[in-house]
Design a protein around this motif. Structure first.
Motif, PDB file in Angstrom:
ATOM      1  N   GLU A 126       8.599-108.504 -76.522  1.00  0.00           N
ATOM      2  CA  GLU A 126       8.963-109.551 -77.465  1.00  0.00           C
ATOM      3  C   GLU A 126       8.103-110.801 -77.324  1.00  0.00           C
ATOM      4  O   GLU A 126       7.863-111.513 -78.280  1.00  0.00           O
ATOM      5  CB  GLU A 126      10.438-109.927 -77.277  1.00  0.00           C
ATOM      6  N   SER A 127       7.671-111.096 -76.124  1.00  0.00           N
ATOM      7  CA  SER A 127       6.942-112.344 -75.943  1.00  0.00           C
ATOM      8  C   SER A 127       5.953-112.222 -74.802  1.00  0.00           C
ATOM      9  O   SER A 127       5.977-111.279 -74.036  1.00  0.00           O
ATOM     10  CB  SER A 127       7.916-113.491 -75.635  1.00  0.00           C
ATOM     11  N   LYS A 146       3.334-114.906 -72.084  1.00  0.00           N
ATOM     12  CA  LYS A 146       3.193-116.256 -71.565  1.00  0.00           C
ATOM     13  C   LYS A 146       1.736-116.662 -71.536  1.00  0.00           C
ATOM     14  O   LYS A 146       0.876-115.867 -71.252  1.00  0.00           O
ATOM     15  CB  LYS A 146       3.807-116.355 -70.169  1.00  0.00           C
ATOM     16  N   VAL A 206       5.911-119.799 -73.421  1.00  0.00           N
ATOM     17  CA  VAL A 206       6.344-118.530 -73.994  1.00  0.00           C
ATOM     18  C   VAL A 206       6.017-118.515 -75.490  1.00  0.00           C
ATOM     19  O   VAL A 206       6.397-119.408 -76.228  1.00  0.00           O
ATOM     20  CB  VAL A 206       7.851-118.320 -73.799  1.00  0.00           C
ATOM     21  N   ASP A 252       6.015-116.150 -79.087  1.00  0.00           N
ATOM     22  CA  ASP A 252       6.596-114.966 -79.697  1.00  0.00           C
ATOM     23  C   ASP A 252       5.499-114.108 -80.311  1.00  0.00           C
ATOM     24  O   ASP A 252       4.728-114.558 -81.149  1.00  0.00           O
ATOM     25  CB  ASP A 252       7.588-115.373 -80.786  1.00  0.00           C
ATOM     26  N   THR A 279       5.534-111.575 -82.367  1.00  0.00           N
ATOM     27  CA  THR A 279       5.620-111.315 -83.804  1.00  0.00           C
ATOM     28  C   THR A 279       4.988-112.447 -84.603  1.00  0.00           C
ATOM     29  O   THR A 279       4.290-112.220 -85.583  1.00  0.00           O
ATOM     30  CB  THR A 279       7.089-111.148 -84.237  1.00  0.00           C
ATOM     31  N   VAL A 280       5.233-113.672 -84.165  1.00  0.00           N
ATOM     32  CA  VAL A 280       4.709-114.831 -84.882  1.00  0.00           C
ATOM     33  C   VAL A 280       3.191-114.918 -84.748  1.00  0.00           C
ATOM     34  O   VAL A 280       2.473-115.016 -85.741  1.00  0.00           O
ATOM     35  CB  VAL A 280       5.352-116.138 -84.368  1.00  0.00           C
ATOM     36  N   TYR A 296       1.158-123.482 -83.414  1.00  0.00           N
ATOM     37  CA  TYR A 296       2.303-122.732 -82.879  1.00  0.00           C
ATOM     38  C   TYR A 296       2.271-122.762 -81.348  1.00  0.00           C
ATOM     39  O   TYR A 296       3.304-122.936 -80.694  1.00  0.00           O
ATOM     40  CB  TYR A 296       2.292-121.288 -83.387  1.00  0.00           C
ATOM     41  N   CYS A 331       5.159-124.439 -78.929  1.00  0.00           N
ATOM     42  CA  CYS A 331       5.795-123.725 -77.825  1.00  0.00           C
ATOM     43  C   CYS A 331       5.597-124.479 -76.510  1.00  0.00           C
ATOM     44  O   CYS A 331       6.509-124.594 -75.697  1.00  0.00           O
ATOM     45  CB  CYS A 331       5.227-122.315 -77.709  1.00  0.00           C
ATOM     46  N   SER A 339       9.879-116.982 -87.455  1.00  0.00           N
ATOM     47  CA  SER A 339       9.676-117.923 -86.358  1.00  0.00           C
ATOM     48  C   SER A 339      10.921-118.776 -86.159  1.00  0.00           C
ATOM     49  O   SER A 339      11.690-119.000 -87.100  1.00  0.00           O
ATOM     50  CB  SER A 339       8.469-118.825 -86.668  1.00  0.00           C
ATOM     51  N   ASP A 340      11.108-119.256 -84.922  1.00  0.00           N
ATOM     52  CA  ASP A 340      12.274-120.099 -84.636  1.00  0.00           C
ATOM     53  C   ASP A 340      11.909-121.578 -84.563  1.00  0.00           C
ATOM     54  O   ASP A 340      12.714-122.397 -84.138  1.00  0.00           O
ATOM     55  CB  ASP A 340      12.948-119.663 -83.329  1.00  0.00           C
ATOM     56  N   THR A 389      13.480-126.762 -83.847  1.00  0.00           N
ATOM     57  CA  THR A 389      13.797-125.388 -83.457  1.00  0.00           C
ATOM     58  C   THR A 389      15.223-125.034 -83.833  1.00  0.00           C
ATOM     59  O   THR A 389      16.092-125.902 -83.942  1.00  0.00           O
ATOM     60  CB  THR A 389      13.639-125.179 -81.938  1.00  0.00           C
TER      61      THR A 389
END
Length: 317
Positions: free
Chosen positions: A5-6, A8, A133, A135, A137-138, A151, A155, A204-205, A232
């Motif tokens: 999922e993510s 670093k 971290v 994401d 997908t983003v 982005y 983060c 995205s969050d 967020t």
């Protein structure tokens, strides 16, 4: 290729000066994702002794380019990353000079294979240990390299809630010579619009807004710096929950215990996400404070973290 999922990325990387294309950055992201996936349960014995083979399925390549330019763009990215020099200073005084990748091969209808140099693997491993971290997908979906950078910065500064750049600093970091007016139109507003759309689409969050500080001569003066405010979903949820007295009490206690900018606060609130858990934890803290046990504890943050881990499922990492 394993999917997670993510991943670093160090703050040193998100703040560094460089000019990669969008597709080059995607390949670097994929390498980081793969390395983290491989080492999360321990480093294989031969991990640092051979090149890392990435395989990107055709289906994933299609997701990043609806206009079917992926074959041209990925080929150009392979050529560019193979020729780019990476200089790494080793802790023992030695050094490494290498390209990021050794080469790549596209298999029609199947996908793209990329060979990452073994010399950059220790460096990539270090990047996976902590820090920002992102994401996956983003970052794999963003179409602008400027959106990717913003982005990353959002983060990086998520816990602080804002960051800033002067026009000169932003130009220097992005390695471009665009005039300030065009920088606003073609960089800031492009990144803001894309992140906002992905936020609204639920991909995205987070997203950002910005304000200007101006000064000097002329009508309104010139832009001295931009202040970027990070928004967020977690913050919005927390603000909504803050109407509840237990959440207010718990949030204040966590900020006093771990520090108001600590990422542990969001993690703890996520672990305590049900009202019943918040109520139980609030009562537990109240009892510890009333009895004086908390004041007698030498390591208060460690003790509270242990309670959250053992009783409420806070991640041990």
């Amino acid at each position: 290729m394993s999917h997670i999922e993510s991943f670093k990325q160090t703050n040193a990387v998100t703040g560094a000066r460089y000019d990669y294309s969008t597709t080059e950055k995607r390949l670097i992201y994929l390498a980081l994702i793969e390395v983290e996936s491989i080492v999360k349960n321990g480093i294989p014995d031969d991990f640092f002794g051979k090149e890392l083979i990435l395989f990107i399925p055709e289906s994933q390549l299609k997701k990043t380019d609806q206009f079917d330019h992926r074959f041209r763009d990925y080929r150009k990215a392979i050529v560019s990353l193979r020729k780019k020099d990476f200089s790494i200073d080793k802790p023992d005084g030695g050094w490494i000079e290498t390209g990021f990748i050794n080469g790549g091969e596209y298999f029609k209808g199947k996908g793209l294979e990329v060979a990452v140099s073994k010399y950059v693997l220790p460096y990539l491993y270090e990047l996976t240990k902590r820090f920002t971290v992102l994401d996956a997908t983003v970052v794999m979906t963003l179409s602008s390299k400027f959106s990717q950078r913003f982005y990353e910065w959002c983060c990086q500064w998520r816990s602080v809630g804002k960051f800033e750049f002067t026009p000169d600093n932003l130009r220097d970091t992005l390695m471009i010579k665009t005039k300030t007016g065009d920088l606003k139109i073609y960089v800031l507003e492009v990144a803001q619009a894309e992140l906002m759309k992905m936020y609204e689409d639920g991909i995205s969050d987070l997203y950002f807004t910005y304000t200007e500080e101006r000064g000097g001569r002329g009508r309104g003066g010139s832009v001295k710096k931009w202040i970027f405010q990070i928004h967020t979903k977690k913050k919005e949820v927390t603000q909504e929950r803050a109407k509840n007295a237990d959440i207010v009490f718990v949030a204040q206690f966590l900020a006093q215990t771990f520090g108001k900018d600590s990422p542990l606060i969001d993690q703890a609130l996520e672990a305590l996400k049900t009202h019943e858990n918040v109520k139980v934890f609030a009562q537990r803290i109240d009892d510890l404070q009333t009895s004086g046990k908390l004041d007698r504890t030498n390591n208060k943050p460690g003790y509270i973290r242990s309670i959250l881990q053992k009783e409420f499922g806070l991640d041990n990492k």
